[in-house]
Design a protein around this motif. Structure first.
Motif, PDB file in Angstrom:
ATOM      1  N   TYR A 350       0.840  -1.214   0.000  1.00  0.00           N
ATOM      2  CA  TYR A 350       0.000   0.000   0.000  1.00  0.00           C
ATOM      3  C   TYR A 350       0.866   1.252   0.000  1.00  0.00           C
ATOM      4  O   TYR A 350       0.602   2.212  -0.754  1.00  0.00           O
ATOM      5  CB  TYR A 350      -0.911  -0.022   1.213  1.00  0.00           C
ATOM      6  CG  TYR A 350      -1.803   1.190   1.331  1.00  0.00           C
ATOM      7  CD1 TYR A 350      -2.962   1.310   0.559  1.00  0.00           C
ATOM      8  CD2 TYR A 350      -1.484   2.230   2.196  1.00  0.00           C
ATOM      9  CE1 TYR A 350      -3.775   2.420   0.653  1.00  0.00           C
ATOM     10  CE2 TYR A 350      -2.284   3.346   2.301  1.00  0.00           C
ATOM     11  CZ  TYR A 350      -3.445   3.443   1.522  1.00  0.00           C
ATOM     12  OH  TYR A 350      -4.234   4.559   1.627  1.00  0.00           O
ATOM     13  N   ALA A 362      -2.643   3.339  -9.199  1.00  0.00           N
ATOM     14  CA  ALA A 362      -3.872   2.599  -9.506  1.00  0.00           C
ATOM     15  C   ALA A 362      -4.835   2.738  -8.330  1.00  0.00           C
ATOM     16  O   ALA A 362      -4.601   2.198  -7.236  1.00  0.00           O
ATOM     17  CB  ALA A 362      -3.571   1.133  -9.769  1.00  0.00           C
ATOM     18  N   THR A 363      -5.918   3.493  -8.550  1.00  0.00           N
ATOM     19  CA  THR A 363      -6.869   3.756  -7.459  1.00  0.00           C
ATOM     20  C   THR A 363      -7.563   2.483  -7.011  1.00  0.00           C
ATOM     21  O   THR A 363      -7.754   2.254  -5.810  1.00  0.00           O
ATOM     22  CB  THR A 363      -7.908   4.778  -7.927  1.00  0.00           C
ATOM     23  OG1 THR A 363      -7.238   5.931  -8.433  1.00  0.00           O
ATOM     24  CG2 THR A 363      -8.821   5.166  -6.774  1.00  0.00           C
ATOM     25  N   GLU A 364      -7.929   1.661  -7.980  1.00  0.00           N
ATOM     26  CA  GLU A 364      -8.617   0.413  -7.601  1.00  0.00           C
ATOM     27  C   GLU A 364      -7.705  -0.489  -6.764  1.00  0.00           C
ATOM     28  O   GLU A 364      -8.158  -1.128  -5.815  1.00  0.00           O
ATOM     29  CB  GLU A 364      -9.061  -0.316  -8.866  1.00  0.00           C
ATOM     30  CG  GLU A 364     -10.091   0.441  -9.678  1.00  0.00           C
ATOM     31  CD  GLU A 364     -10.494  -0.319 -10.915  1.00  0.00           C
ATOM     32  OE1 GLU A 364      -9.900  -1.400 -11.152  1.00  0.00           O
ATOM     33  OE2 GLU A 364     -11.393   0.143 -11.639  1.00  0.00           O
ATOM     34  N   LYS A 365      -6.445  -0.526  -7.122  1.00  0.00           N
ATOM     35  CA  LYS A 365      -5.521  -1.350  -6.350  1.00  0.00           C
ATOM     36  C   LYS A 365      -5.346  -0.810  -4.943  1.00  0.00           C
ATOM     37  O   LYS A 365      -5.281  -1.575  -3.972  1.00  0.00           O
ATOM     38  CB  LYS A 365      -4.176  -1.406  -7.076  1.00  0.00           C
ATOM     39  CG  LYS A 365      -3.177  -2.345  -6.416  1.00  0.00           C
ATOM     40  CD  LYS A 365      -1.906  -2.449  -7.232  1.00  0.00           C
ATOM     41  CE  LYS A 365      -0.935  -3.421  -6.565  1.00  0.00           C
ATOM     42  NZ  LYS A 365       0.333  -3.525  -7.331  1.00  0.00           N
ATOM     43  N   GLU A 367      -7.607   0.869  -3.253  1.00  0.00           N
ATOM     44  CA  GLU A 367      -8.810   0.522  -2.496  1.00  0.00           C
ATOM     45  C   GLU A 367      -8.816  -0.956  -2.118  1.00  0.00           C
ATOM     46  O   GLU A 367      -9.213  -1.337  -1.008  1.00  0.00           O
ATOM     47  CB  GLU A 367     -10.049   0.862  -3.340  1.00  0.00           C
ATOM     48  CG  GLU A 367     -10.228   2.345  -3.567  1.00  0.00           C
ATOM     49  CD  GLU A 367     -11.430   2.634  -4.446  1.00  0.00           C
ATOM     50  OE1 GLU A 367     -12.043   1.652  -4.925  1.00  0.00           O
ATOM     51  OE2 GLU A 367     -11.754   3.818  -4.656  1.00  0.00           O
ATOM     52  N   SER A 368      -8.366  -1.798  -3.054  1.00  0.00           N
ATOM     53  CA  SER A 368      -8.305  -3.226  -2.755  1.00  0.00           C
ATOM     54  C   SER A 368      -7.319  -3.520  -1.623  1.00  0.00           C
ATOM     55  O   SER A 368      -7.607  -4.303  -0.703  1.00  0.00           O
ATOM     56  CB  SER A 368      -7.915  -4.006  -4.018  1.00  0.00           C
ATOM     57  OG  SER A 368      -7.737  -5.380  -3.714  1.00  0.00           O
ATOM     58  N   GLN A 371      -8.861  -2.280   1.636  1.00  0.00           N
ATOM     59  CA  GLN A 371      -9.885  -3.214   2.097  1.00  0.00           C
ATOM     60  C   GLN A 371      -9.240  -4.481   2.661  1.00  0.00           C
ATOM     61  O   GLN A 371      -9.686  -5.022   3.688  1.00  0.00           O
ATOM     62  CB  GLN A 371     -10.813  -3.563   0.922  1.00  0.00           C
ATOM     63  CG  GLN A 371     -11.959  -4.482   1.290  1.00  0.00           C
ATOM     64  CD  GLN A 371     -12.950  -3.816   2.221  1.00  0.00           C
ATOM     65  OE1 GLN A 371     -13.030  -2.581   2.265  1.00  0.00           O
ATOM     66  NE2 GLN A 371     -13.708  -4.607   2.964  1.00  0.00           N
TER      67      GLN A 371
END
Length: 1352
Positions: A350, A362-365, A367-368, A371
């Motif tokens: 992170y 990478a925004t999705e990464k 967030e993943s 989470q």
């Protein structure tokens, strides 16, 4: 069951991967699919399986799936048949692409496709599985689990049970019933371990994922069965009952005939089961670590069950559940570590992603990863809560359990937690438990604690976190080095060694000084551990760092500093005189340094300059002794005397090392030994030690290496030493050196033999001239006496080792002794070696005639010389000089033993004429010598030599013990009659501290020779003491004197030596009483027959033996006593007849006493026979309300249901009378270890039984039989209905209180439990690391007690 599941495992995992997308859209397709197939329902779908199963039944199979149906005929199967057929026909290859087509089919014939239904059912029930993808062999396995946003709430076991009850249908019930029929399958799989534990756990997880309740019940019953319980938890019990009710129900299912359970059963199978049991739990948690342990069902129920079982009164439940719980805790620690690792990796990913530029981020990464981080945190919290539940619910209560093995398990596992998860567990809050249990009364628990600390202290980084613990418990660890259990002492020393290595300045010099003396301990393990501690403390830091220093200073030996350190310790400590024990202690850790014989000899031969500091005289003597001891250790590979642990066969590597060491020291010492002898020839101590090195040489090297010149130098040096010294040790060492060299097997035998003969000829020529002059009346001066005595000492020393009979010196020496006896002109310096020489000469001649059948003339000549020598020695027993007198007694006792009747055993009957039988006058002389010079009062001894130091007193005591041992050997080997031992036995109590062990062993051997005669000898010794007492006083007044009390005490001690079996010693005891009665009535009163005999008070002494008589023998002796008394004209109850009344009463045994003794013996026999049932004893309930007139019959009562495993014994009296204590101590001293305490327990039990017998007679006369039976039944009912919780609370309080008591003993814990039910409020234990706690004694038991011993 498990094998069929393994066949479909891959199919399940493949389906789970392929249809993961379908599971996410199933909720939206439910309503559409129900409408398509025409299903009408008003119920709410509560599970995926309930929703999809109707679809499967209504679906029309596609052509691929239709191949499973034969000829278009379909069958409708029951749920159980569907399950079994699904296992049979499920095929991963054919079902990978058919499930989705079946699910979306537009036609729905009412058929059953067993293969597709089974695979789909498994797919639906395996969502969130812990199994990993194994499609490609060797591919990295990844976990599949559903992320969660918030931690799941905790639910009680009752709530879970209600939920399961609502969601289970007919098919679930059928499947559960089928699972209950196989409750033993998991236990058998773990027990037999035919399959890998990984497979066993995977198979169980398959069943658990198919039906949670059935799988969980199987696991619960596995734990119940592992406890040894035959009961089974059914589905109804699981849904309705609480844990306490289930445990109580399972308690009633135990086998009452045996207290054993799998963890305590004997045999390799059950030992293996314990390992398999622990492995199963570890593998189970590891396999469930990705999703199942977070389902709020499995772990909650299991932890709750194990916590309840660990709080049970039944030992099997507590033991097994505690082991399971702590092993589960250890597995959870591994899971927590993995979660922590994943969390750290996620955090790094992170941070790395966040630090990238916005264009590359990478925004999705992100967030993943965020989470995932939250999910890992939640998992970490859940794992932490589980560990806290186990620790607080199980460990905190069971670490002080009454069963030592349970306490050991807790201490062992907490050490693993500290090492693996030091951030959480290596803190003062957890370390204090280990520190407290260092005071445990059981050695195995203390040993486990020390091993735990040893594992922690072995890590240097962990040791730095234990400063507070080390400072608090350091004193206890030092004290445990003297533990009575040698294994505990060894581990304590090793822990201190690790502390010394890894914790700086933790041990003070005072602490180290308490460990140093252990290098001389008798136990080799303790000594070796102490040697390692000593090496680490003093020597290791100089092992390598001082090599360069030694070379720079001109010394060639790299270990010179090490030798100086060890010499300094050996000399300055003044702990021991024998270096062999120090060498043996250091051998394991510093053996390579002690084998540096080149360096040692170099230091000894080194010429030190005036300005240089070399070895002192003490250093040289100590270094020579250490060098010789190291040679012996290397060649013999055996510890010194007192440390032998039994014969041990050497391995091939050890034999090779032994041979190499012997060869190396021989090659070096052969060259330098003559130089060392020449340098130290004037020092008797050093020369004696150096000559011992010849015993460890490979003497063949003299010939094979062509080193004969060094042999000549050695022989010359030995001859010079013999001519220079007169000390016995030096002469004996030289004589033994010649004995080794004069072996006919060696090729250099002639050289050594010539040197020896020349030396002896020299001494014989000189002695012959001196003896002739002495016999002619020569009066030598002091110098001449010294010269003659020195020559005689040399010849006597050589005659001790070598056969010098060919020089025929017996006659000159005998005439010299005879002249001294007649005139008394010869000094004692000449008499002592003359006696020795004559003794050695006769022994050598006996050896010559024993090897072959000799001529009768030689035997008769030897017999004549033997009589002459005995006459001389008997005359010397009354000599003025003490040395002559002592030497004559020692030689005479040896000669009588050597020439005894045992000499003719075997094929030596021709030696019968040489058997020497002592005459009565000689026996009297020997006995008088013992009484005059052995049994000497301390006051008289101090008056004779008030200036003697402690060492001289010890030497004098050792010499007196040698005299007594020599006399006792004559009695044991039947050279002297047993009656000759009366003078020995009557001093048993008076001189018990000095000679008690010798007299006790003599008494034991005499009883083996003749029991009856030994008993008569004992009573004769008592009669002699009584006769001596009444010589100067009235016999009836003597009864009140302390001397009479001492005689009674001696009689009591004699009585205790007869053991516990009256049948074994029946005849001796009867004869003893008979002789005592005869003696009592033997001497009539001078005033006439109306007065009691003068020896009548002796009956009071004789009464001490009455308790050893059988009932029928008491009656016979009582009649015999009355017969002897009938000769008296009158008998009254005056004080003169008190002894008679006392003895008569001791022979009268009441019927009640005999009956109760018999019942007690039978009961004890039953208890010993049933052994293991002692673990299932109950506490006695309060039956005060049942009435006071309760009578217990002698019949065997039925054992009540098992509710407790605490060991119960009758409460012992807190206060004993002085006489009871004295009797008990005396008995323990005279009995073997296996019987100690039995006699005192028997006496105490008799007193209680007597009271019970009186009460029994009283109650039987008042209580009807029916009421008695009713009361017994009431008692039995109370026993079976006893509450468990109260006993557990009472036991825990008792254990907590006992931890602060010095008299705490686990075996007697149950005997102090209260019998009445009451509420007990516990007090919290003081926190060890609380700032207000300054004294360790406030919360820990005393460090003394039974856990340490003062010396080894």
């Amino acid at each position: 069951m498990f094998s069929s599941r393994r066949n479909t495992r891959d199919s399940h995992r493949n389906l789970e991967r392929r249809f993961g997308v379908v599971s996410s859209i199933l909720p939206q397709l439910y309503d559409i699919l129900f409408v398509c197939v025409g299903i009408q329902t008003n119920s709410v779908v509560v599970s995926v399986e309930e929703a999809v199963m109707p679809l499967v039944r209504a679906a029309r199979p596609l052509p691929k799936a239709s191949s499973l149906i034969s000829n278009g005929s379909f069958e409708v199967l029951s749920p159980r048949a569907q399950f079994r057929r699904g296992l049979k026909y499920s095929n991963p290859a054919s079902s990978q692409n058919s499930e989705l087509e079946l699910l979306l089919a537009d036609e729905a014939p009412h058929v059953k496709d067993v293969g597709s239904e089974r695979d789909l059912t498994d797919f639906l029930s395996d969502s969130g599985s812990d199994f990993e993808d194994t499609l490609t062999k060797g591919k990295k396995r990844t976990a599949c689990k559903t992320p969660r946003s918030t931690p799941a709430s905790k639910r009680t076991k009752q709530d879970i049970g209600h939920t399961l009850q609502k969601t289970s249908g007919k098919q679930n019930s059928a499947r559960q019933t089928d699972g209950l029929m196989e409750t033993c399958s998991l236990f058998d799989a773990v027990k037999t371990a035919k399959s890998a534990m990984q497979c066993v756990v995977d198979d169980w997880l398959d069943s658990y994922k198919q039906q949670k309740e059935t799988g969980l019940l199987e696991l619960i019953n596995f734990f119940i069965r592992s406890c040894g319980c035959k009961g089974t938890v059914s589905t109804e019990m699981f849904r309705i009952m609480q844990n306490t009710e289930i445990i109580h129900k399972m308690t009633e299912e135990f086998d009452e005939e045996s207290g054993d359970y799998p963890l305590t059963m004997i045999g390799s199978q059950w030992k293996k089961f314990r390992m398999n049991f622990c492995e199963f739990i570890s593998v189970l948690v590891r396999q469930c670590q990705y999703s199942v342990i977070y389902d709020e069902f499995l772990m909650d129920v299991v932890i709750s069950l194990l916590t309840g079982l660990s709080d049970s009164q039944v030992r099997a439940f507590r033991h097994t559940s505690t082991l399971a719980a702590v092993k589960m805790m250890s597995a959870l620690v591994d899971v927590a570590l993995n979660v922590g690792i994943h969390k750290d990796n996620n955090q790094r990913q992170y941070e790395s992603e966040r630090n990238k530029p916005p264009s590359k981020r990478a925004t999705e990464k992100l967030e993943s990863l965020l989470q995932k981080h939250k999910e890992l945190e939640e998992n970490q919290e859940i794992i932490q809560s589980m560990m806290n539940a186990i620790f607080k619910g199980v460990f905190v209560h069971r670490y002080r359990d009454s069963v030592p093995d349970i306490r050991s398990i807790c201490m062992e596992e907490i050490g693993m937690w500290m090492i693996k998860y030091s951030e959480s567990f290596l803190s003062d809050g957890y370390l204090k438990y280990v520190g407290w249990m260092l005071h445990d009364k059981q050695g195995e628990v203390r040993l486990t604690c020390l091993k735990t600390l040893q594992a922690v202290y072995s890590h240097k980084e962990l040791s730095q976190k234990m400063e507070l613990f080390t400072s608090r418990f350091k004193a206890r660890l030092v004290a445990m080095t003297l533990d009575k259990e040698y294994d505990v002492a060894v581990e304590a020393v090793r822990v201190l060694t690790l502390i010394q290595q890894n914790v700086e300045d933790a041990l003070t010099s005072e602490d180290c000084e308490n460990v140093y003396p252990l290098v001389y301990a008798a136990h080799r393990g303790v000594a070796s551990a102490a040697g390692e501690f000593l090496y680490e403390k003093l020597f290791h830091q100089f092992d390598l760092s001082n090599q360069n220093t030694d070379k720079e200073s001109g010394r060639r030996s790299p270990n010179g500093h090490f030798f100086k350190l060890i010499l300094s310790f050996f000399i300055e400590s003044e702990l021991h005189e024998h270096a062999a024990y120090l060498v043996d202690s250091l051998w394991d850790c510093a053996g390579h340094l002690l084998k540096d014989w080149e360096g040692m000899t170099e230091l000894l031969l080194e010429e030190v300059a005036d300005d240089d500091e070399g070895l002192t005289d003490k250093d040289e003597a100590a270094l020579i002794e250490i060098m010789v001891c190291s040679m012996k250790q290397a060649v013999e590979v055996h510890p010194p005397i007192g440390r032998a642990v039994g014969k041990k066969a050497l391995t091939a590597k050890e034999r090779k090392m032994k041979q190499d060491d012997k060869s190396r020291l021989t090659n070096h010492l052969i060259l330098v030994l003559p130089q060392l002898l020449a340098k130290y020839s004037a020092d008797a101590e050093k020369v004696t030690s150096l000559l011992q090195a010849l015993h460890y040489f490979d003497l063949d090297v003299y010939c094979t290496g062509r080193l004969e010149k060094y042999l000549d130098l050695l022989l010359k040096q030995i001859c010079d030493i013999v001519e220079k010294h007169t000390e016995l040790d030096v002469l004996d060492a030289c004589a033994r050196a010649f004995y080794i060299l004069c072996n006919e097997e060696y090729t250099f035998y002639n050289r050594a033999n010539v040197a020896r003969s020349q030396l002896v000829d020299l001494f014989v020529d000189k002695l012959s001239q001196d003896v002739e002059e002495l016999l002619q009346g020569w009066c030598p001066d002091e110098a001449e006496v010294y010269s003659v005595a020195a020559t005689m000492k040399r010849i006597a020393a050589f005659h001790n080792v070598h056969d010098l009979t060919k020089w025929e010196l017996f006659d000159p020496f005998y005439h010299l002794l005879k002249k001294e006896i007649e005139t008394g002109d010869l000094p004692e310096q000449i008499m002592v070696p003359a006696l020795k020489f004559v003794h050695f000469d006769m022994v050598w001649k006996l050896s010559q005639v024993s090897t072959s059948t000799p001529a009768m003339e030689k035997i008769l000549e030897l017999k004549k010389q033997l009589k002459l020598f005995c006459g001389v020695c008997q005359s010397c027993l009354s000599a003025v000089h003490m040395s002559v007198r002592d030497q004559a007694f020692i030689l005479l006792s040896d000669v009588l033993l050597i020439f005894s009747h045992q000499m003719v055993n075997g094929d030596c009957s021709f030696l019968e004429p040489l058997v020497l039988k002592p005459e009565p006058s000689l026996e009297s002389e020997l006995a008088s010598f013992i009484m005059d010079y052995v049994f000497v009062d301390l006051e008289e001894e101090e008056a004779d030599g008030a200036s003697e130091d402690e060492a001289a007193k010890i030497g004098a005591l050792h010499k007196r013990r040698s005299f007594l041992a020599g006399f006792c050997k004559l009695v044991i080997y039947n050279v002297l009659d047993l009656n000759a031992a009366t003078d020995i036995f009557k001093n048993y109590m008076k001189y018990y501290n000095d000679y008690g062990d010798i007299i006790k062993e003599t008494l034991s051997k005499a009883r083996q020779i003749d029991k009856v005669q030994c008993a008569k000898t004992l009573v004769l010794s008592l009669q002699q003491l009584f006769t001596e007492l009444i010589v100067d006083m009235d016999p009836f007044e003597a009864q009140s004197t302390p001397a009479f009390t001492d005689i009674r005490d001696l009689a009591r001690r004699f009585a205790l030596t007869f053991g516990l079996d009256p049948l074994k010693h029946r005849e001796p005891i009867v004869m003893l009483h008979k002789d005592g009665i005869k003696f009592a009535f033997k001497k009539p009163h001078p005033r006439g027959p109306r007065y009691p005999p003068l020896n009548l008070p002796f009956l009071e002494i004789l009464s001490e033996f009455s308790f050893k008589l059988l009932k029928q023998d008491k009656s016979i002796l009582l009649n015999y006593l009355e017969k002897m008394r009938s000769s008296q004209l009158a008998f009254d109850q005056t004080e003169l007849w008190v002894a008679f009344s006392t003895y008569r009463n001791s022979l009268k045994g009441t019927p009640d006493e005999e009956t109760m003794s018999l019942l007690s013996g039978k009961a004890s026999t039953v208890r010993r026979r049933k052994g293991p049932m002692s673990s299932a004893k109950r506490r006695k309930p309060d039956v005060s309300n049942a009435g006071s007139d309760v009578t217990w019959t002698s019949g065997k009562l039925k054992t009540p249901p098992l509710t407790s495993t605490l060991l119960r014994e009758p409460r012992k009296p807190l206060v004993q009378t002085r006489r009871q204590k004295k009797k008990q101590e005396e008995y323990e001293d005279d009995q073997p270890d296996s019987n100690r305490g039995s006699e005192s327990d028997f006496i105490q039990s008799r007193s209680w039984l007597d009271t019970q017998a009186v009460n029994e007679q009283k109650h039987l006369s008042d209580t009807p039989t029916s009421s008695v039976k009713q009361l017994i039944n009431n008692k039995m009912e109370l026993l079976s209905l006893m509450e468990e919780e109260d006993v557990e609370e009472e036991r825990e309080i008792l254990i907590e209180d006992a931890e602060t008591s010095d008299d705490y003993d686990e075996d007697y814990l149950g005997s102090y439990l209260p019998t009445s039910r009451r509420t007990i409020h516990t007090e919290h234990r003081c926190d060890l690391f609380d700032s207000t706690v300054l004294d360790i004694d406030e919360f820990c038991p005393s460090e003394g007690g039974n856990s340490t011993q003062q010396e080894h």
